[in-house]
Design a protein around this motif. Structure first.
Motif, PDB file in Angstrom:
ATOM      1  N   LEU A   1      -9.529   5.246   0.876  1.00 19.84           N
ATOM      2  CA  LEU A   1     -10.027   3.867   0.923  1.00 19.84           C
ATOM      3  C   LEU A   1      -9.001   2.915   0.310  1.00 19.84           C
ATOM      4  N   SER A   2      -8.429   3.310  -0.836  1.00 20.11           N
ATOM      5  CA  SER A   2      -7.452   2.436  -1.490  1.00 20.11           C
ATOM      6  C   SER A   2      -6.194   2.298  -0.639  1.00 20.11           C
ATOM      7  N   ARG A   3      -5.911   3.328   0.143  1.00 20.35           N
ATOM      8  CA  ARG A   3      -4.735   3.290   1.013  1.00 20.35           C
ATOM      9  C   ARG A   3      -4.949   2.311   2.170  1.00 20.35           C
TER      10      ARG A   3
ATOM     11  N   VAL B   1      -7.264  -0.422   1.827  1.00 17.45           N
ATOM     12  CA  VAL B   1      -7.488  -1.729   1.216  1.00 17.45           C
ATOM     13  C   VAL B   1      -6.198  -2.307   0.637  1.00 17.45           C
ATOM     14  N   GLY B   2      -5.425  -1.479  -0.072  1.00 19.89           N
ATOM     15  CA  GLY B   2      -4.234  -1.966  -0.780  1.00 19.89           C
ATOM     16  C   GLY B   2      -3.233  -2.669   0.118  1.00 19.89           C
ATOM     17  N   PRO B   3      -2.678  -1.974   1.127  1.00 20.55           N
ATOM     18  CA  PRO B   3      -1.702  -2.632   1.994  1.00 20.55           C
ATOM     19  C   PRO B   3      -2.273  -3.826   2.753  1.00 20.55           C
TER      20      PRO B   3
ATOM     21  N   LEU C   1      -4.594  -5.865   1.710  1.00 24.62           N
ATOM     22  CA  LEU C   1      -4.641  -6.956   0.737  1.00 24.62           C
ATOM     23  C   LEU C   1      -3.233  -7.490   0.462  1.00 24.62           C
ATOM     24  N   ALA C   2      -2.276  -6.583   0.315  1.00 25.99           N
ATOM     25  CA  ALA C   2      -0.894  -6.997   0.037  1.00 25.99           C
ATOM     26  C   ALA C   2      -0.358  -7.855   1.178  1.00 25.99           C
TER      27      ALA C   2
ATOM     28  N   LEU D   1      -1.925 -11.271   0.940  1.00 24.20           N
ATOM     29  CA  LEU D   1      -1.395 -12.042  -0.194  1.00 24.20           C
ATOM     30  C   LEU D   1       0.044 -12.483   0.047  1.00 24.20           C
ATOM     31  N   LEU D   2       0.849 -11.600   0.682  1.00 25.94           N
ATOM     32  CA  LEU D   2       2.247 -11.953   0.944  1.00 25.94           C
ATOM     33  C   LEU D   2       2.347 -13.161   1.869  1.00 25.94           C
TER      34      LEU D   2
ATOM     35  N   VAL E   1       2.489 -11.119  -6.113  1.00 26.86           N
ATOM     36  CA  VAL E   1       1.762  -9.912  -5.729  1.00 26.86           C
ATOM     37  C   VAL E   1       1.929  -8.835  -6.807  1.00 26.86           C
ATOM     38  N   PHE E   2       3.115  -8.782  -7.434  1.00 26.68           N
ATOM     39  CA  PHE E   2       3.330  -7.808  -8.509  1.00 26.68           C
ATOM     40  C   PHE E   2       2.501  -8.150  -9.740  1.00 26.68           C
TER      41      PHE E   2
ATOM     42  N   ILE F   1      -0.437  -9.454  -9.703  1.00 29.79           N
ATOM     43  CA  ILE F   1      -1.811  -9.026  -9.396  1.00 29.79           C
ATOM     44  C   ILE F   1      -1.921  -7.504  -9.420  1.00 29.79           C
ATOM     45  N   SER F   2      -0.971  -6.813  -8.794  1.00 30.15           N
ATOM     46  CA  SER F   2      -1.084  -5.352  -8.738  1.00 30.15           C
ATOM     47  C   SER F   2      -0.889  -4.739 -10.121  1.00 30.15           C
TER      48      SER F   2
ATOM     49  N   SER G   1      -4.148  -4.870 -11.830  1.00 29.94           N
ATOM     50  CA  SER G   1      -5.146  -3.924 -11.321  1.00 29.94           C
ATOM     51  C   SER G   1      -5.150  -2.616 -12.116  1.00 29.94           C
TER      52      SER G   1
ATOM     53  N   LEU H   1     -10.163   3.427  -7.802  1.00 25.06           N
ATOM     54  CA  LEU H   1     -10.156   2.713  -6.516  1.00 25.06           C
ATOM     55  C   LEU H   1      -9.363   1.412  -6.654  1.00 25.06           C
ATOM     56  N   VAL H   2      -9.657   0.656  -7.715  1.00 28.16           N
ATOM     57  CA  VAL H   2      -8.974  -0.627  -7.912  1.00 28.16           C
ATOM     58  C   VAL H   2      -7.483  -0.408  -8.171  1.00 28.16           C
TER      59      VAL H   2
ATOM     60  N   ALA I   1      -5.488   0.963  -5.172  1.00 29.70           N
ATOM     61  CA  ALA I   1      -5.258  -0.120  -4.202  1.00 29.70           C
ATOM     62  C   ALA I   1      -4.101  -0.989  -4.697  1.00 29.70           C
ATOM     63  N   GLY I   2      -4.072  -1.248  -6.015  1.00 28.87           N
ATOM     64  CA  GLY I   2      -2.964  -2.009  -6.597  1.00 28.87           C
ATOM     65  C   GLY I   2      -1.636  -1.305  -6.417  1.00 28.87           C
TER      66      GLY I   2
ATOM     67  N   TRP J   1      -0.787   0.701  -3.997  1.00 26.41           N
ATOM     68  CA  TRP J   1      -0.341   0.530  -2.601  1.00 26.41           C
ATOM     69  C   TRP J   1       0.143  -0.885  -2.347  1.00 26.41           C
ATOM     70  N   MET J   2      -0.474  -1.859  -3.016  1.00 21.84           N
ATOM     71  CA  MET J   2       0.019  -3.241  -2.919  1.00 21.84           C
ATOM     72  C   MET J   2       1.450  -3.320  -3.435  1.00 21.84           C
TER      73      MET J   2
ATOM     74  N   VAL K   1       3.925  -1.875  -0.831  1.00 16.61           N
ATOM     75  CA  VAL K   1       4.144  -2.769   0.310  1.00 16.61           C
ATOM     76  C   VAL K   1       4.992  -3.966  -0.118  1.00 16.61           C
TER      77      VAL K   1
END
Lengths: 164, 51
Positions: free
Chosen positions: A101-103, A105-107, A109-110, A113-114, A122-123, A125-126, A129, B23-24, B27-28, B30-31, B34
């Motif tokens: 799921l995170s795989r 959602v993460g990209p 969202l990125a 945001l980009l 973006v960094f 925020i991540s 997290s 989960l949070v 996801a971060g 993977w952000m 990217v």
């Protein structure tokens, strides 16, 4: 180059990280590692914002992925410690769902945001997290120390080779 | 094995909290990946640096 800097430490450290996961307090070790990963994420964001030379970025990314390489086996081995034995199979399944799921959602969202902000934002925020997993680690109480072993290091590496 | 609610891991409070935190933060992670790849390509324009 940048992805080689990410993958090579992950490859080299996977066996020592597994040995470490077997013989340490997994919860405390994860807290320490995540507390190191968070500033390194901010550092990468700062270096990008400050237009730093590429080699410096590569060094920080390498150190960061070395920490990340240790996190993964330690996290995986903490999971069975958090549930009673009858729930271990379910815990592995739920963890796998969380990972996938995170795989997704993460990209996604990125990418969004980009499109609307600068890449260094973006960094920030991540990096923030990571607070989520840190908080959860402070709250969580392992039910057992199951599967922790305290052989000598050579025996631990042999065990890894047997499973491989 | 029949599905039995007592075997469902999210019934365990510790595990539920840890799964939510993971989960949070994953996801971060993977952000970060990217954004990092994007930034390197944007700033250097070089496939070699990206590899």
């Amino acid at each position: 180059m940048i992805n080689a800097c990410r993958m090579v430490p992950a490859f080299l450290l996977s066996v020592p990280a597994g040995v470490l996961a077997d013989r340490s307090d997994r919860r405390k070790l994860l807290i320490l590692l995540q507390a190191g990963i968070m500033p390194s994420t901010f550092c990468v964001g700062y270096l990008l914002a400050a237009d730093s030379p590429f080699w410096l970025l590569a060094v920080v990314v390498t150190l960061r992925s070395a920490l990340m390489a240790v996190v993964i086996p330690v996290r995986n081995s903490l999971i069975p410690n958090l549930v009673p034995e009858s729930q271990v199979a379910s815990a592995v399944a739920v963890d796998s769902a969380v990972r996938n799921l995170s795989r997704i959602v993460g990209p996604a969202l990125a990418g969004t945001l980009l499109a609307v902000m600068e890449v260094e934002d973006v960094f920030w925020i991540s990096g923030c997290s990571i607070v989520a997993v840190l908080l959860s680690l402070f709250v969580v109480h392992p039910e057992s120390n199951r599967d922790a072993v305290f052989n000598n290091i050579k025996a631990d590496i042999q065990e890894a080779a047997v499973y491989a | 094995m029949r599905f039995s609610p007592t075997r469902f891991a999210l019934r365990s409070r510790s595990f539920g909290i840890f799964a939510a935190g993971n989960l949070v933060s994953q996801a971060g992670e993977w952000m970060t990946l990217v954004a990092l790849n994007w930034a390197v390509l944007e700033f250097t324009g070089s496939a070699l640096y990206l590899a």
